[in-house]
Write a protein that holds these residues in place. Sequence first.
Motif, PDB file in Angstrom:
ATOM      1  N   THR A  76       0.795  -1.249   0.015  1.00 44.25           N
ATOM      2  CA  THR A  76      -0.037  -0.117  -0.107  1.00 44.25           C
ATOM      3  C   THR A  76       0.865   1.273  -0.070  1.00 44.25           C
ATOM      4  N   GLY A  79       0.878   9.277  -0.437  1.00 38.67           N
ATOM      5  CA  GLY A  79       1.576  10.276  -1.170  1.00 38.67           C
ATOM      6  C   GLY A  79       1.585  11.394  -0.316  1.00 38.67           C
ATOM      7  N   HIS A  85      -4.934  12.681   7.466  1.00 38.87           N
ATOM      8  CA  HIS A  85      -6.285  12.602   8.177  1.00 38.87           C
ATOM      9  C   HIS A  85      -6.601  11.642   8.534  1.00 38.87           C
ATOM     10  N   VAL A  90      -7.730   4.745   7.170  1.00 33.28           N
ATOM     11  CA  VAL A  90      -8.811   3.694   7.204  1.00 33.28           C
ATOM     12  C   VAL A  90      -8.147   2.447   6.397  1.00 33.28           C
ATOM     13  N   GLU A 114       5.742  11.671  -6.749  1.00 30.00           N
ATOM     14  CA  GLU A 114       4.557  12.221  -7.310  1.00 30.00           C
ATOM     15  C   GLU A 114       3.846  13.289  -6.425  1.00 30.00           C
ATOM     16  N   TYR A 193       5.470   8.733 -13.472  1.00 30.94           N
ATOM     17  CA  TYR A 193       5.236   8.235 -12.506  1.00 30.94           C
ATOM     18  C   TYR A 193       4.485   7.008 -12.175  1.00 30.94           C
ATOM     19  N   GLN A 197       4.482   3.404  -9.384  1.00 30.24           N
ATOM     20  CA  GLN A 197       3.482   3.129  -8.402  1.00 30.24           C
ATOM     21  C   GLN A 197       3.044   1.533  -8.643  1.00 30.24           C
ATOM     22  N   ILE A 210      -3.473  -5.420  -2.861  1.00 28.94           N
ATOM     23  CA  ILE A 210      -3.267  -4.211  -2.420  1.00 28.94           C
ATOM     24  C   ILE A 210      -4.615  -3.486  -1.712  1.00 28.94           C
ATOM     25  N   ALA A 212      -6.520  -0.575  -0.371  1.00 28.90           N
ATOM     26  CA  ALA A 212      -6.611   0.960  -0.559  1.00 28.90           C
ATOM     27  C   ALA A 212      -7.730   1.263  -0.890  1.00 28.90           C
ATOM     28  N   ASP A 215      -9.999   4.906  -5.334  1.00 25.02           N
ATOM     29  CA  ASP A 215      -9.371   5.962  -6.183  1.00 25.02           C
ATOM     30  C   ASP A 215      -8.047   5.489  -6.766  1.00 25.02           C
ATOM     31  N   TYR A 219      -4.311   2.816 -11.257  1.00 22.43           N
ATOM     32  CA  TYR A 219      -2.904   2.312 -11.333  1.00 22.43           C
ATOM     33  C   TYR A 219      -2.950   0.729 -11.629  1.00 22.43           C
ATOM     34  N   THR A 240     -11.586  -0.001  -0.472  1.00 24.24           N
ATOM     35  CA  THR A 240     -12.594   0.445   0.554  1.00 24.24           C
ATOM     36  C   THR A 240     -13.155   1.564  -0.332  1.00 24.24           C
ATOM     37  N   LEU A 243     -14.291   7.629   3.325  1.00 21.12           N
ATOM     38  CA  LEU A 243     -14.702   8.013   4.726  1.00 21.12           C
ATOM     39  C   LEU A 243     -15.206   9.488   4.231  1.00 21.12           C
ATOM     40  N   LYS A 252     -15.204  12.588  -0.817  1.00 23.64           N
ATOM     41  CA  LYS A 252     -14.131  11.856   0.232  1.00 23.64           C
ATOM     42  C   LYS A 252     -13.485  12.768   1.192  1.00 23.64           C
ATOM     43  N   MET A 253     -13.218  12.591   2.170  1.00 24.68           N
ATOM     44  CA  MET A 253     -12.535  13.562   3.143  1.00 24.68           C
ATOM     45  C   MET A 253     -10.943  13.588   2.383  1.00 24.68           C
TER      46      MET A 253
HETATM   47  P1  TYM Z   1      -2.877   9.257  -0.974  1.00 25.96           P
HETATM   48  O1  TYM Z   1      -1.867   9.796  -0.107  1.00 25.96           O
HETATM   49  O2  TYM Z   1      -3.876  10.085  -1.614  1.00 25.96           O
HETATM   50  O3  TYM Z   1      -3.755   8.158  -0.002  1.00 25.96           O
HETATM   51  C1  TYM Z   1      -3.360   7.394   0.895  1.00 25.96           C
HETATM   52  C2  TYM Z   1      -4.440   6.285   0.968  1.00 25.96           C
HETATM   53  O4  TYM Z   1      -5.672   6.752   1.521  1.00 25.96           O
HETATM   54  C3  TYM Z   1      -6.673   6.359   0.906  1.00 25.96           C
HETATM   55  N1  TYM Z   1      -7.582   7.508   1.142  1.00 25.96           N
HETATM   56  C4  TYM Z   1      -8.814   7.292   1.668  1.00 25.96           C
HETATM   57  N2  TYM Z   1      -9.572   6.183   2.096  1.00 25.96           N
HETATM   58  C5  TYM Z   1     -10.735   6.453   2.674  1.00 25.96           C
HETATM   59  N3  TYM Z   1     -11.160   7.461   2.720  1.00 25.96           N
HETATM   60  C6  TYM Z   1     -10.758   8.793   2.268  1.00 25.96           C
HETATM   61  N4  TYM Z   1     -11.453   9.725   2.406  1.00 25.96           N
HETATM   62  C7  TYM Z   1      -9.442   8.633   1.675  1.00 25.96           C
HETATM   63  N5  TYM Z   1      -8.397   9.596   0.951  1.00 25.96           N
HETATM   64  C8  TYM Z   1      -7.587   8.704   0.595  1.00 25.96           C
HETATM   65  C9  TYM Z   1      -6.068   6.319  -0.639  1.00 25.96           C
HETATM   66  O5  TYM Z   1      -6.933   5.555  -1.451  1.00 25.96           O
HETATM   67  C10 TYM Z   1      -4.810   5.472  -0.254  1.00 25.96           C
HETATM   68  O6  TYM Z   1      -5.124   4.264   0.045  1.00 25.96           O
HETATM   69  N6  TYM Z   1      -0.543   7.736  -5.141  1.00 25.96           N
HETATM   70  C11 TYM Z   1      -1.122   7.262  -3.794  1.00 25.96           C
HETATM   71  C12 TYM Z   1       0.212   6.884  -3.065  1.00 25.96           C
HETATM   72  C13 TYM Z   1       0.364   5.267  -3.298  1.00 25.96           C
HETATM   73  C14 TYM Z   1      -0.568   4.322  -2.910  1.00 25.96           C
HETATM   74  C15 TYM Z   1       0.311   2.983  -3.245  1.00 25.96           C
HETATM   75  C16 TYM Z   1      -1.670   4.130  -2.413  1.00 25.96           C
HETATM   76  C17 TYM Z   1       1.504   4.634  -3.955  1.00 25.96           C
HETATM   77  N7  TYM Z   1       1.295   3.413  -3.869  1.00 25.96           N
HETATM   78  C18 TYM Z   1      -0.456   1.816  -3.489  1.00 25.96           C
HETATM   79  C19 TYM Z   1      -2.329   2.934  -1.976  1.00 25.96           C
HETATM   80  C20 TYM Z   1      -1.589   1.843  -2.723  1.00 25.96           C
HETATM   81  C21 TYM Z   1      -1.624   8.476  -3.064  1.00 25.96           C
HETATM   82  O7  TYM Z   1      -1.234   9.717  -3.274  1.00 25.96           O
HETATM   83  O8  TYM Z   1      -2.431   8.292  -1.887  1.00 25.96           O
END
Ligand code: TYM
Length: 380
Positions: A76, A79, A85, A90, A114, A193, A197, A210, A212, A215, A219, A240, A243, A252-253
């Motif tokens: 997982t 970024g 938050h 989650v 990224e 990029y 990933q 994975i 996550a 969103d 990838y 998931t 949230l 999404k938050m």
């Molecule tokens: P990033 O930093 O935007 O988000 C990190 C992880 O949090 C999840 N996420 C959420 N989950 C539930 N509710 C929300 N409101 C919410 N906002 C964000 C994202 O889905 C993510 O799992 N490109 C990625 C970084 C990355 C990555 C991965 C993420 C590199 N490799 C492999 C997941 C799996 C990023 O910018 O995530």
Amino acid sequence: MENFTVTPWEVNGSVDYDKLIKQFGTTRIDEKLRERMKKTCGDLHPMLKRDFVFSHRDLGAVLDDYEKGSGFFLYTGRGPSKSMHIGHIVPLLFTKWLQDKFKVNLYIEITDDEKFLYRKEYEWKDVQATAQQNILDIIAVGFDPERTFIFKDSEYVKNVYPLLMKTARKITASTVKAVFGFNDSTNIGLSFYPAYQVIPTFFEKKRCLIPAAIDQDPYWRVQRDVAEGLGYYKTAAIHTKFLPPLQGVSGKMSSSGGAETAILLTDDEKTVKNKINKYAFSGGQPTVEEHRRLGGNTDIDVPYQWLSILFEPDDLKLKKIQEDYRGGKLLTGEMKMLLIDKINTFLKEHHEKRKKAEKEIDKFMYTGSLAKTMWGKIHE
Ligand code: TYM
């Protein structure tokens, strides 16, 4: 045209998760698969039980591999743009549950590259400082330090460069344009990029799973196009929902939504209380009298939704909260207080673990069993 959009960078509108499954080509987690997870794991994480973890790719094949003894690994990431938050934690909490149940290796990618490329307002040193803070929050989740490798893209790049090039050669500009909506004014760093990933899914010659939010799935589509041609498995994924932000159950938050839309992992008790009381969207009635008579709507009540997703794992307690609210017995202010207490208890513990995490950074990034092995490898 849908009236919502979900990309790795933005979620807008009210997400219809059934439509999204179709749009992304993923599969719903049905009762049969849920039962299989329960049988394998002994119990179900509340997020799985309550359909917050709702979609997947090849989860059945992962369980087959596990049962056959060939195993799998987890991957997982994060970024590092700003403070993390509650939404970001989650998928991490769910990932920890998976690691505890299956006792498998976990790779966590910190994508400083990224975020630098995407956020033109950030300087390199700002992203680095944020990455360092985010890593503490991630360690505080409590992963197994001997089986977890946390790496920053910019640092680990020398170990993965051959694999990165091999992968990048397989991904065309038209693919990333179609999948991510990039265009001719997208900087070339960002166009490149996605290859980075993708490659952690190749860290072992086993199937990768994975966890996550959904969103990130675009990838995995790219990964699944190129993996077998490079001699690896197509990755599996478990998704998931999002949230929701404080202001309402759609979207999404996110860190870019403004401080009043999110509870940050660094917020203190008073801030949490103020934010929830002031901003959390309520499904209650405008007056106490009406609320007692008509009851509240838990489907649109953000405090209730947060309790059901994360903060009230006890099914019986949650059911009682729902019934009391709908029946007008529990008032909006009382529902908010329930959530405030839960979040503050969670954050108090998180802050303590975060302090201890400072001493653990080295293990997760450089000296733990998995980290040491990874630094000794050049991925080709
Ligand atoms: P990033 O930093 O935007 O988000 C990190 C992880 O949090 C999840 N996420 C959420 N989950 C539930 N509710 C929300 N409101 C919410 N906002 C964000 C994202 O889905 C993510 O799992 N490109 C990625 C970084 C990355 C990555 C991965 C993420 C590199 N490799 C492999 C997941 C799996 C990023 O910018 O995530």
